[in-house]
Design a protein around this motif. Structure first.
Motif, PDB file in Angstrom:
ATOM      1  N   TYR A 143       0.839  -1.203   0.000  1.00  0.00           N
ATOM      2  CA  TYR A 143       0.000   0.000   0.000  1.00  0.00           C
ATOM      3  C   TYR A 143       0.871   1.250   0.000  1.00  0.00           C
ATOM      4  N   LEU A 161       0.990   4.447  -2.473  1.00  0.00           N
ATOM      5  CA  LEU A 161       0.731   5.789  -1.941  1.00  0.00           C
ATOM      6  C   LEU A 161       1.901   6.721  -2.231  1.00  0.00           C
ATOM      7  N   THR A 216      -7.201   4.290  -3.071  1.00  0.00           N
ATOM      8  CA  THR A 216      -6.337   4.308  -1.882  1.00  0.00           C
ATOM      9  C   THR A 216      -7.164   4.640  -0.637  1.00  0.00           C
ATOM     10  N   VAL A 268      -5.549  -0.490  -7.282  1.00  0.00           N
ATOM     11  CA  VAL A 268      -5.596   0.971  -7.153  1.00  0.00           C
ATOM     12  C   VAL A 268      -5.790   1.631  -8.515  1.00  0.00           C
TER      13      VAL A 268
END
Length: 298
Positions: free
Chosen positions: A29, A33, A141, A226
């Motif tokens: 993740y 990000l 996200t 995503v």
């Protein structure tokens, strides 16, 4: 002591809470990000691109025209996104900020060539597509932050997604007007931009180590949902419908060819992606400098 130095009361406790929540979020993740944040950080490059467009550029850097005012206001709003994400990543303690900042510097220095050729038609098709793509990416996200139990991060990403949606709406309306007053020129530009393929703004990202960093970041984003090839196809289909491309009449021979091309593009992309997925082998794990060299599955 912290309050006296300008920090709000309870700042240290809030940072500790933020870090506790971040502990539960997986490295994959954070790779995505960070990649999303770095994309936002290259704002000087994007404003430069918009100022190459004939007829809409900011001639002086402080031009009072509507186009110039919009470009500066858009840049200011996007800058909020970089500030929010950068500060979160700095405070969470989960990423190597030196490597992150290094990547930002390389990316801004590399610039970008989206293939817009100084044309506002091409330029605003590109920005429409990109704003919808970032709306989808930041929305996802936000969704995943909820899954991982961090509602504060979800709210942060959701706020950014909402801004991107407003920007997308503005650029989409510009193209709606262009399709109204010049349907032939607009559909030719749409097809031209799609034949070139929409390159993501950060496709030249580099951290000083990984020569294929953008591809690796994109692979992780695809895997965890995503931003995917399906999203790309969905955006094409959405814009074809929104701009009523199938309904255009009075086109030249080239215009009709362009119309057929863009109207049939989304299904072709989906078929190619299905075949690619069928051929795909087990994906490897590779180290990402952004997460201190820890390995993440592509």
């Amino acid at each position: 002591m912290l309050a006296a130095q300008g920090f709000s009361s309870g700042f240290e406790d809030q940072v500790r809470e933020l870090r506790e929540r971040a502990k539960e979020i997986p490295d994959e993740y954070f790779v995505v990000l960070v990649g999303d944040m770095i994309t936002e950080e290259a704002l000087p490059t994007y404003q430069t691109m918009l100022n190459t467009l004939d007829g809409t550029r900011d001639e002086t850097g402080a031009n009072p025209s509507s186009w110039a005012t919009w470009t500066r206001a858009w840049t200011a709003e996007e800058n909020r996104h970089t500030d929010l994400l950068n500060k979160y990543l700095y405070l969470c303690g989960r990423v190597d900020m030196r490597q992150v900042e290094k990547t930002i510097q390389y990316l801004i220095g590399s610039g970008m060539d989206p293939g817009t050729e100084n044309s506002p038609y091409l330029g605003f098709i590109y920005t429409t597509f990109q704003e919808r793509a970032t709306f989808i990416s930041h929305g996802n996200t936000a969704r995943l932050a909820k899954v991982h139990g961090d509602m504060n991060l979800a709210q942060l990403c959701g706020s950014i997604a909402a801004d991107e949606k407003r920007h997308e709406t503005a650029y989409t309306k510009i193209l709606e007007k262009l399709f109204e007053i010049d349907p032939n020129g607009s559909v030719l530009a749409f097809a031209d931009m799609m034949r070139k393929k929409i390159s993501m703004p950060a496709h030249l990202m580099y951290d000083g180590q990984d020569e294929n960093l953008f591809d690796h970041y994109s692979s992780v984003a695809q895997r965890i949902g995503v931003y995917t090839a399906k999203d790309y196809a969905d955006i094409v289909e959405y814009l074809v419908e929104r701009w009523r491309v199938k309904e255009l009449t009075g086109l030249s021979a080239d215009g009709r060819q362009a119309q057929d091309y863009v109207c049939g593009l989304a299904p072709r992309i989906r078929r190619l992606e299905e075949r690619a997925q069928e051929r795909a082998k087990e994906t490897p794990f590779i180290p990402f400098s952004w997460v201190s060299g820890r390995e993440v599955k592509l």
